[in-house]
Write a protein that holds these residues in place. Structure first.
Motif, PDB file in Angstrom:
ATOM      1  N   ALA A  39      37.330  50.051  49.190  1.00  0.00           N
ATOM      2  CA  ALA A  39      38.727  50.281  49.536  1.00  0.00           C
ATOM      3  C   ALA A  39      39.569  50.042  48.289  1.00  0.00           C
ATOM      4  N   LEU A  40      40.604  50.840  48.109  1.00  0.00           N
ATOM      5  CA  LEU A  40      41.486  50.693  46.956  1.00  0.00           C
ATOM      6  C   LEU A  40      42.865  50.280  47.448  1.00  0.00           C
ATOM      7  N   VAL A  41      43.245  49.054  47.116  1.00  0.00           N
ATOM      8  CA  VAL A  41      44.565  48.541  47.481  1.00  0.00           C
ATOM      9  C   VAL A  41      45.527  48.881  46.350  1.00  0.00           C
ATOM     10  N   VAL A  42      46.623  49.548  46.696  1.00  0.00           N
ATOM     11  CA  VAL A  42      47.638  49.934  45.715  1.00  0.00           C
ATOM     12  C   VAL A  42      48.904  49.131  46.001  1.00  0.00           C
ATOM     13  N   VAL A  43      49.378  48.432  44.983  1.00  0.00           N
ATOM     14  CA  VAL A  43      50.553  47.573  45.125  1.00  0.00           C
ATOM     15  C   VAL A  43      51.636  48.072  44.171  1.00  0.00           C
ATOM     16  N   LYS A  44      52.841  48.274  44.699  1.00  0.00           N
ATOM     17  CA  LYS A  44      53.980  48.674  43.869  1.00  0.00           C
ATOM     18  C   LYS A  44      55.103  47.669  44.118  1.00  0.00           C
ATOM     19  N   ALA A  45      55.641  47.129  43.040  1.00  0.00           N
ATOM     20  CA  ALA A  45      56.708  46.138  43.157  1.00  0.00           C
ATOM     21  C   ALA A  45      57.769  46.398  42.108  1.00  0.00           C
ATOM     22  N   ASP A  46      58.961  45.839  42.326  1.00  0.00           N
ATOM     23  CA  ASP A  46      60.019  45.959  41.324  1.00  0.00           C
ATOM     24  C   ASP A  46      59.593  45.288  40.022  1.00  0.00           C
ATOM     25  N   ASP A  47      58.868  44.191  40.146  1.00  0.00           N
ATOM     26  CA  ASP A  47      58.327  43.489  38.982  1.00  0.00           C
ATOM     27  C   ASP A  47      56.912  43.055  39.315  1.00  0.00           C
ATOM     28  N   ILE A  48      55.939  43.819  38.832  1.00  0.00           N
ATOM     29  CA  ILE A  48      54.552  43.527  39.176  1.00  0.00           C
ATOM     30  C   ILE A  48      54.088  42.205  38.575  1.00  0.00           C
ATOM     31  N   GLY A  49      54.850  41.691  37.592  1.00  0.00           N
ATOM     32  CA  GLY A  49      54.475  40.434  36.963  1.00  0.00           C
ATOM     33  C   GLY A  49      55.104  39.213  37.593  1.00  0.00           C
ATOM     34  N   SER A 109      24.161  37.705  43.178  1.00  0.00           N
ATOM     35  CA  SER A 109      24.058  38.986  42.485  1.00  0.00           C
ATOM     36  C   SER A 109      23.683  40.055  43.485  1.00  0.00           C
ATOM     37  N   GLY A 110      24.059  41.256  43.194  1.00  0.00           N
ATOM     38  CA  GLY A 110      23.814  42.369  44.111  1.00  0.00           C
ATOM     39  C   GLY A 110      25.080  42.751  44.845  1.00  0.00           C
ATOM     40  N   GLU A 111      26.053  41.848  44.954  1.00  0.00           N
ATOM     41  CA  GLU A 111      27.309  42.209  45.581  1.00  0.00           C
ATOM     42  C   GLU A 111      28.240  42.814  44.540  1.00  0.00           C
ATOM     43  N   SER A 112      28.912  43.896  44.916  1.00  0.00           N
ATOM     44  CA  SER A 112      29.939  44.451  44.050  1.00  0.00           C
ATOM     45  C   SER A 112      31.164  43.554  44.132  1.00  0.00           C
ATOM     46  N   ARG A 113      31.833  43.355  43.030  1.00  0.00           N
ATOM     47  CA  ARG A 113      32.946  42.405  42.980  1.00  0.00           C
ATOM     48  C   ARG A 113      34.283  43.137  43.015  1.00  0.00           C
ATOM     49  N   ALA A 114      35.272  42.483  43.626  1.00  0.00           N
ATOM     50  CA  ALA A 114      36.627  43.027  43.634  1.00  0.00           C
ATOM     51  C   ALA A 114      37.170  43.046  42.213  1.00  0.00           C
ATOM     52  N   ARG A 115      37.838  44.157  41.874  1.00  0.00           N
ATOM     53  CA  ARG A 115      38.378  44.295  40.518  1.00  0.00           C
ATOM     54  C   ARG A 115      39.864  44.618  40.592  1.00  0.00           C
ATOM     55  N   VAL A 116      40.653  43.941  39.764  1.00  0.00           N
ATOM     56  CA  VAL A 116      42.101  44.130  39.734  1.00  0.00           C
ATOM     57  C   VAL A 116      42.489  44.823  38.434  1.00  0.00           C
ATOM     58  N   THR A 117      43.304  45.860  38.563  1.00  0.00           N
ATOM     59  CA  THR A 117      43.852  46.548  37.390  1.00  0.00           C
ATOM     60  C   THR A 117      45.364  46.565  37.528  1.00  0.00           C
ATOM     61  N   VAL A 118      46.055  46.005  36.552  1.00  0.00           N
ATOM     62  CA  VAL A 118      47.518  45.931  36.593  1.00  0.00           C
ATOM     63  C   VAL A 118      48.092  46.885  35.552  1.00  0.00           C
ATOM     64  N   HIS A 119      49.003  47.756  35.999  1.00  0.00           N
ATOM     65  CA  HIS A 119      49.706  48.681  35.103  1.00  0.00           C
ATOM     66  C   HIS A 119      51.133  48.154  34.981  1.00  0.00           C
ATOM     67  N   GLU A 120      51.326  47.249  34.033  1.00  0.00           N
ATOM     68  CA  GLU A 120      52.603  46.544  33.942  1.00  0.00           C
ATOM     69  C   GLU A 120      53.769  47.479  33.664  1.00  0.00           C
ATOM     70  N   ASN A 150      54.668  49.015  36.897  1.00  0.00           N
ATOM     71  CA  ASN A 150      54.849  48.087  38.020  1.00  0.00           C
ATOM     72  C   ASN A 150      53.956  48.447  39.204  1.00  0.00           C
ATOM     73  N   VAL A 151      52.739  48.809  38.877  1.00  0.00           N
ATOM     74  CA  VAL A 151      51.742  49.165  39.891  1.00  0.00           C
ATOM     75  C   VAL A 151      50.459  48.397  39.597  1.00  0.00           C
ATOM     76  N   ALA A 169      56.793  43.598  47.940  1.00  0.00           N
ATOM     77  CA  ALA A 169      55.970  44.662  47.350  1.00  0.00           C
ATOM     78  C   ALA A 169      55.534  45.667  48.414  1.00  0.00           C
ATOM     79  N   GLN A 170      55.360  46.930  47.990  1.00  0.00           N
ATOM     80  CA  GLN A 170      54.760  47.944  48.850  1.00  0.00           C
ATOM     81  C   GLN A 170      53.243  47.856  48.692  1.00  0.00           C
ATOM     82  N   VAL A 171      52.529  47.720  49.795  1.00  0.00           N
ATOM     83  CA  VAL A 171      51.081  47.565  49.748  1.00  0.00           C
ATOM     84  C   VAL A 171      50.444  48.600  50.670  1.00  0.00           C
ATOM     85  N   HIS A 172      49.590  49.414  50.098  1.00  0.00           N
ATOM     86  CA  HIS A 172      48.908  50.450  50.872  1.00  0.00           C
ATOM     87  C   HIS A 172      47.439  50.478  50.476  1.00  0.00           C
TER      88      HIS A 172
END
Length: 767
Positions: free
Chosen positions: A435-445, A475-486, A489-490, A527-530
């Motif tokens: 699942a891909l969680v997309v977060v948009k905020a006025d200030d992502i930081g 090991s063997g489980e895929s891990r959650a990964r966070v990518t911030v586009h400062e 603000n996403v 924040a908007q979270v979808h």
């Protein structure tokens, strides 16, 4: 209505008198449309355009932010022993790096038992063109596997699956074209007994499809299309195009066999069958327009495609076909096939559009007459029995489950792509389809947003797992990964889901993520979270379909009712048409569920049980069948009404109307069933479901419904079929005929002199 007032007749006569202009104009139109469309190319819809609900909002945020995800690829190396994959994995990593097409190569991630390793990397460049550039990577993976016979290698990803799917669709489309066209030709050879007569409808249908392909490509720059839209267009275009030409050509040949001169025969065919083609084409197009109300771009594309190809096929049938018939003259019978061409001269009294000039049409009429005798003798028994058969076929539909079928279900359990996907998801849950969680905020930081992102990323490796598993970090489980586009603000969080990506565990994990974990984490942040991803998109798409099917259903039933009311000035006929159409549709649903969801008889059809129906299929089948069923229904009932207006009692009118239309209905249905059945043999599960569903529905509609249920119900209703309520007597009284009292429109078509008295209202549609 006289011939002078008949639009189809005027068009046909003009085309016959200006045959060179009509033929050259048609060819120029087809070539120009195909060339312009080929030069412009087709524009496919984006993920946000194809989606709905929460997942579409997430994709839209990413699109507006200009965030393009590189096409990700996963390669799993499996060995029989712990760590036996290391040498092969190392060489594979170097091999794919050496292609120069990939980046972001991750170190091999070992499985829990140490016998497998997952290598992930990304394709460089635009993700939308990654499938065109992935072949060197595929070759590198394949060569490594050939070198290391002691390991098994499985690859799955956006680029590799896109390449595989593109090649498959191209092969399937060619196979459908090269199978459906000969089948249609064979049926037409049997119907007409002459090569030229058989080639004419197929040639016009194919040129109509070519022109429609070109115009659709141009239109796709405004309304983006799904990749299977061309296949749907070809399916409808070939079936409808051949049928329209068949009706027109059959009538012209029948009038020639009756001894009429070429010009008179062509005029009568234009005034009767030509008008039927116009009314049928408009009916189908209006029904298809109902898909615009679905709220989904997929169906808007399907609607546009089918409306375009039906309009062009209809246009060709009433313009260039009369010109070709006038030019060919008696050469239309060139290439007669021994034992098939049993054409005989008939008197004008015998002609009446009984189904064509070949012997098969008369056989159909005699068979229909023999079948109708017991049906009309005991209408209540046959009405109940035929309705019971349809209801029995429909029973499995009560348990219908719909979903957007994933790769593993679309292509069968033994397809190479499916095997790779299954092995990777079983060994590394959530890997290919997180699942891909997309977060948009006025200030992502902002502190609150940062903490929420960290909470979601740190809560678990895999959504839906127990608390103990979440903290184990095995090991063997895929891990959650966070990518911030400062700068935008996403932020994005890839959250692996428990299960195989589409089963109950995965759906429960997605629901937990959306309804509990995300609201709790981001409460008060503003924040908007979808959430998007394969499963989220499927769930949201199916939910929108369930909402959209209601306005679509209301629209097409209202259109059907109004059309029948206008044609026959009888609400009884209108309601009967809707009920019979619904019975055909639900019976087709039942067969589809039985075969594809439960697997009953699936092996006999060369397919397999997938446990669900493609989510867009019920709505599409509903709309298409309502449009096509109206073709047969108006055709048959109008002939019954014509006979009734000549003074016959209802039972005799039913017998004559069914017998006169049996040959045309049989030929048209045979072509449609054959074309649809070809799509039931293709590789993709949704194409199989569409082909089988439509073929079964048309077969039932043209046989059990039109030959048994319709006449028995009309016989039971008797004179109530024709009563016009006082409040509807303002409706215009429409007549049908060629103006000369001959053939379909003539008062004495196949029944001797017209009964004395004024002409009654009659529908405009006969063939």
């Amino acid at each position: 209505m006289s011939t002078r007032q008949n639009l189809a007749a005027r068009i046909g006569v003009w085309s016959a008198h200006h045959r060179k202009t009509a033929i050259i104009g048609w060819l120029l139109f087809v070539v120009l449309a195909a060339a312009l469309g080929g030069a412009s190319g087709m524009v496919e819809m984006t993920a946000s355009e194809n989606g709905a609900g929460d997942s579409a909002k997430a994709e839209r945020i990413l699109d507006e932010a200009g965030i393009d995800h590189p096409a990700g690829e996963l390669v799993m190396v499996s060995s029989r022993t712990d760590g036996g994959w290391r040498t092969a994995a190392g060489e594979l990593t170097e091999a794919v790096r050496g292609t120069g097409e990939v980046g972001g190569i991750e170190p091999p991630l070992p499985s829990k038992d140490g016998k497998d390793a997952l290598i992930s990397f990304e394709m460089k460049g635009d993700s939308t063109t990654a499938a065109d550039r992935v072949q060197p990577v595929l070759d590198a993976v394949r060569e490594t596997g050939e070198t290391h016979q002691d390991v098994r290698i499985y690859q799955f990803g956006e680029a590799s699956s896109g390449k595989w799917l593109g090649d498959l669709l191209a092969d399937d489309f060619r196979r459908a074209e090269f199978t459906a066209v000969p089948l249609a030709l064979g049926i037409l050879l049997v119907a007409f007994g002459a090569v030229v007569a058989a080639l004419l409808p197929v040639g016009l249908a194919l040129t109509a499809c070519m022109a429609a392909f070109g115009l659709l490509s141009l239109a796709s720059h405004q309304l983006h299309l799904f990749q299977t839209t061309y296949s749907v267009m070809f399916l409808m275009g070939l079936a409808v195009g051949v049928d329209y030409c068949l009706f027109y050509l059959r009538r012209e040949r029948d009038e020639r066999a009756a001894g009429r001169d070429a010009e008179t025969a062509l005029r009568i065919a234009a005034a009767t069958s030509g008008r039927a083609v116009l009314v049928s084409g408009v009916t189908v197009m209006v029904a298809m327009a109902g898909m615009f109300l679905s709220g989904l771009m997929l169906f808007k594309g399907f609607a546009l495609a089918t409306i375009l190809v039906v309009f062009i096929a209809m246009l060709g049938s009433v313009t260039v076909l009369p010109a070709l018939l006038a030019w060919l003259g008696d050469r239309i019978d060139a290439g007669r096939v021994p034992f098939l061409n049993r054409r005989r001269k008939k008197t004008a009294h015998e002609s009446g559009g009984s189904g064509g000039s070949g012997g098969g049409a008369h056989e159909s009429g005699r068979l229909a007459g023999a079948l109708l005798r017991p049906v009309l003798a005991r209408p209540k028994l046959f009405a109940v029995a035929s309705a019971a058969v349809l209801v029995a076929l429909a029973v499995p539909a009560l348990g219908m489950k719909t979903e957007s079928l994933g790769m593993e279900k679309q292509f069968g359990s033994e397809a190479s792509l499916t095997v790779a996907y299954r092995h990777i998801t079983e060994t590394f849950p959530g890997g290919p389809a997180p699942a891909l969680v997309v977060v948009k905020a006025d200030d992502i930081g902002a502190d609150g947003v940062r903490k929420a992102l960290g909470r979601i990323a740190g809560e678990s490796a895999t959504a839906g797992e127990s608390g103990e598993s979440r903290e184990s970090g095995e090991s063997g489980e895929s891990r959650a990964r966070v990518t911030v586009h400062e700068e935008r603000n996403v932020a994005e969080i890839e959250v692996p889901l428990a299960g195989n990506g589409s089963d109950g565990r995965s759906k429960a994990a997605l629901a937990e993520l959306r309804d509990e974990r995300l609201p709790a984490a981001f409460a008060g942040t503003g924040a908007q979270v979808h959430v998007t991803g394969d499963l989220a998109g499927s769930v949201d798409f199916t939910a929108q379909l369930k909402r959209g099917i209601v306005p679509v259903f209301v629209f097409i039933t209202a259109v059907t009712f109004l059309l029948m009311l206008f044609c026959f000035r009888s609400y009884v006929i209108a309601v009967t048409a809707i009920v019979l159409n619904l019975l055909s549709v639900v019976a087709a649903y039942g067969v589809m569920v039985a075969v594809f969801q439960h697997g009953w008889g699936a092996e006999l059809l060369g397919t397999e049980k997938v446990g669900a129906i493609e989510s867009w299929m019920p709505l599409f089948v509903l709309v298409v069948l309502f449009g096509l069923s109206m073709d047969y229904h108006v055709f048959v009932v109008s002939r019954i009404r014509e006979a009734r207006d000549r003074g016959l009692d209802t039972s005799s009118a039913i017998r004559e109307g069914i017998r006169r239309t049996a040959g045309a209905v049989t030929g048209a249905a045979a072509i449609m069933v054959a074309v649809f059945a070809v799509f039931g043999t293709l590789s993709m599960q949704d194409m199989q479901q569409m082909g089988v569903g439509l073929a079964v529905a048309v077969l039932l509609d043209a046989t059990l419904v039109r030959m048994v249920l319709l006449p028995s119900v009309m016989a039971l209703l008797g004179e109530r079929n024709w009563r016009t309520p006082r409040g509807l007597r303002w409706l215009p009284e429409l007549e049908h005929g060629d103006g000369d009292g001959a053939g379909d429109g003539g008062a004495g078509a196949g029944a001797g002199p017209q009964a004395p008295g004024p002409r009654h209202a009659a529908p405009v549609t006969t063939r």
